[in-house]
Design an enzyme around this catalytic site. Structure first.
Site, PDB file in Angstrom:
ATOM      1  N   ASP A   1       0.685  -1.282   0.001  1.00 21.96           N
ATOM      2  CA  ASP A   1      -0.103  -0.186   0.065  1.00 21.96           C
ATOM      3  C   ASP A   1       0.862   1.103   0.053  1.00 21.96           C
ATOM      4  O   ASP A   1       1.746   1.238   0.956  1.00 21.96           O
ATOM      5  CB  ASP A   1      -0.809  -0.018   1.124  1.00 21.96           C
ATOM      6  CG  ASP A   1      -1.593   1.284   1.294  1.00 21.96           C
ATOM      7  OD1 ASP A   1      -2.483   1.347   0.405  1.00 21.96           O
ATOM      8  OD2 ASP A   1      -1.888   1.891   2.124  1.00 21.96           O
TER       9      ASP A   1
ATOM     10  N   ASP B   1      -3.532   0.542   6.842  1.00 21.11           N
ATOM     11  CA  ASP B   1      -2.665   0.295   5.730  1.00 21.11           C
ATOM     12  C   ASP B   1      -2.414  -1.285   5.589  1.00 21.11           C
ATOM     13  O   ASP B   1      -2.051  -1.444   4.545  1.00 21.11           O
ATOM     14  CB  ASP B   1      -1.170   1.260   6.281  1.00 21.11           C
ATOM     15  CG  ASP B   1      -1.502   2.692   6.267  1.00 21.11           C
ATOM     16  OD1 ASP B   1      -2.652   2.927   5.774  1.00 21.11           O
ATOM     17  OD2 ASP B   1      -0.922   3.311   6.919  1.00 21.11           O
TER      18      ASP B   1
ATOM     19  N   GLU C   1      -1.042  -0.999  -5.985  1.00 22.25           N
ATOM     20  CA  GLU C   1      -2.211  -0.533  -6.632  1.00 22.25           C
ATOM     21  C   GLU C   1      -1.748   0.439  -7.724  1.00 22.25           C
ATOM     22  O   GLU C   1      -0.646   0.897  -7.934  1.00 22.25           O
ATOM     23  CB  GLU C   1      -2.995   0.372  -5.708  1.00 22.25           C
ATOM     24  CG  GLU C   1      -2.305   1.518  -4.853  1.00 22.25           C
ATOM     25  CD  GLU C   1      -2.913   2.095  -3.761  1.00 22.25           C
ATOM     26  OE1 GLU C   1      -4.290   2.066  -3.861  1.00 22.25           O
ATOM     27  OE2 GLU C   1      -2.153   2.398  -2.972  1.00 22.25           O
TER      28      GLU C   1
END
Ligand SMILES: [Zn+2]
Length: 398
Positions: free
Chosen positions: A192, A357, A276
């Protein structure tokens, strides 16, 4: 994925004073040709006219050389000018494809003209450079001394000669390199991208930005303020500009070094790394936060991608449709948005205590695995609900 790959190897070079002048001329000519290309393409675009690549090159080089305003283009090696044309063509095409939606990722801005005080560069193909013993021969410039910090893995196919605004010169060679797969690992990680930490992994590890980066960024901002107050054309302004350039380089070098080390560790420890997609990640952060962290994130992801290819690992970018912080990574229940201030919570459905997170990183790992399993399918991206459902099965089966 394995086999031969194309990579860049960069070295510092030390052109003699006369060579620096010769390079300055080529940089100047390449910059003018690049900017002329953009202007010509813009004019044709505005007039609704189509113009071929060869015609652009003919007009900004061959025809321009015959005019008194551009006669000096004839004094430098034409290979650098031709490459400048091609760079401009690629920049223009990327922007155009982005406008037309033919290009993935974030929207690309109209290519900006190259500036005299910015970073200068020329690109040369095989007919514009050679390696003479330990020296780099550049057409019409001569043999330049190179600091060979590591050996080249193969004969380079092209080189970019760069002058940074702080006065340092570099040669960046494009070479072929054999990939060297590492022994298989059974671990996988989701990461993340964060602001407080550079990244948080699904294993719960937080990797911070180096402390030096923060101090240097602060110093850089101060130097930029000083520069903006200095009078145009004064000696003070030149000195302030140099200081900004030096700090820029230090920030850049620290960030790159940290990205390489972090990427190497992640790729060595894990068979697959998932992150991501930045285009999606950017939407979820405020504009300011994004601008601060963006450069660091995309650089880190590029490093991971490159090292994964080199060591035979998998790197996957996950496109998300909803913030993964809303989903419990243990049971898949979606229990609504949580303000950024909420760092920890307990899932009402299964009772798991989450760090915000780490939970997001776990969801990215699950989504990455699911996308990889689906990759051989019809190419349609699964919706988050489907990804989470699959992640749930994975977990309960394990
Ligand atoms: Zn739960």
């Amino acid at each position: 994925m394995l086999g031969v790959m194309q990579v860049r190897y960069r070295y510092r070079i030390y052109p003699a004073p006369g060579q620096q002048q010769a390079l300055a001329r080529v940089f100047g000519c390449a910059r003018v040709v690049y900017n002329d290309c953009l202007a010509l393409r813009d004019a044709c675009h505005a007039a609704g006219e189509r113009i071929s690549d060869t015609e652009v090159q003919r007009r900004v080089i061959t025809v321009a050389k015959r005019t008194p305003q551009r006669a000096w283009l004839g004094e430098v090696a034409s290979v650098a000018l031709v490459q400048a044309c091609q760079d401009a063509r690629r920049a223009y095409r990327n922007w155009f494809d982005s406008l037309a939606g033919r290009r993935q990722g974030p929207k690309i801005r109209h290519p900006r003209p190259r500036r005299k005080h910015g970073r200068q560069s020329i690109r040369l193909t095989r007919n514009g450079f050679a390696l003479h013993g330990g020296r780099l021969y550049v057409a019409k410039v001569g043999d330049i001394t190179v600091a060979w910090s590591r050996p080249l893995p193969s004969v380079p196919s092209s080189v970019t000669v760069i002058r940074d605004p702080d006065g340092r010169y570099y040669a960046s060679f494009v070479v072929q390199r054999q990939s060297t797969p590492l022994p298989a690992s059974d671990r996988e990680a989701g990461i993340d991208l964060g602001l407080a930490s550079l990244i948080v992994t699904s294993d719960g590890e937080a990797i911070p930005n180096p402390r030096f980066l923060r101090t240097a960024s602060r110093r850089l901002r101060r130097a930029q303020r000083v520069l903006s107050r200095r009078q145009e054309g004064s000696a003070n302004r030149a000195r302030a500009r140099r200081r900004v350039a030096v700090l820029h380089r230090k920030v850049r070098e620290t960030r790159l070094d940290h990205a390489h080390k972090t990427a190497l560790r992640l790729v060595r420890d894990n068979q697959a790394v998932y992150a991501e997609d930045l285009a999606v990640a950017g939407l979820m952060r405020t504009r300011l936060a994004k601008s601060v962290a963006d450069a660091g994130w995309s650089q880190l992801l590029r490093c991971i991608e490159e090292k994964a290819a080199r060591y035979g690992r998998t790197f996957g970018r996950v496109g998300r449709f909803e913030p993964t912080s809303q989903v419990c990574s243990a049971c898949g229940v979606q229990d609504g948005p949580k303000p950024l201030a909420v760092r920890e919570w307990t899932c009402q459905a299964c009772g798991t205590a989450h760090d915000r997170d780490v939970n997001a990183a776990k969801n990215i790992l699950a989504a990455g695995r699911a996308e990889r399993l689906n990759a051989c399918g019809d190419g349609v991206r699964p919706r988050l609900a489907a990804i989470v459902a699959e992640a749930g099965t994975h977990r309960s089966a394990a």
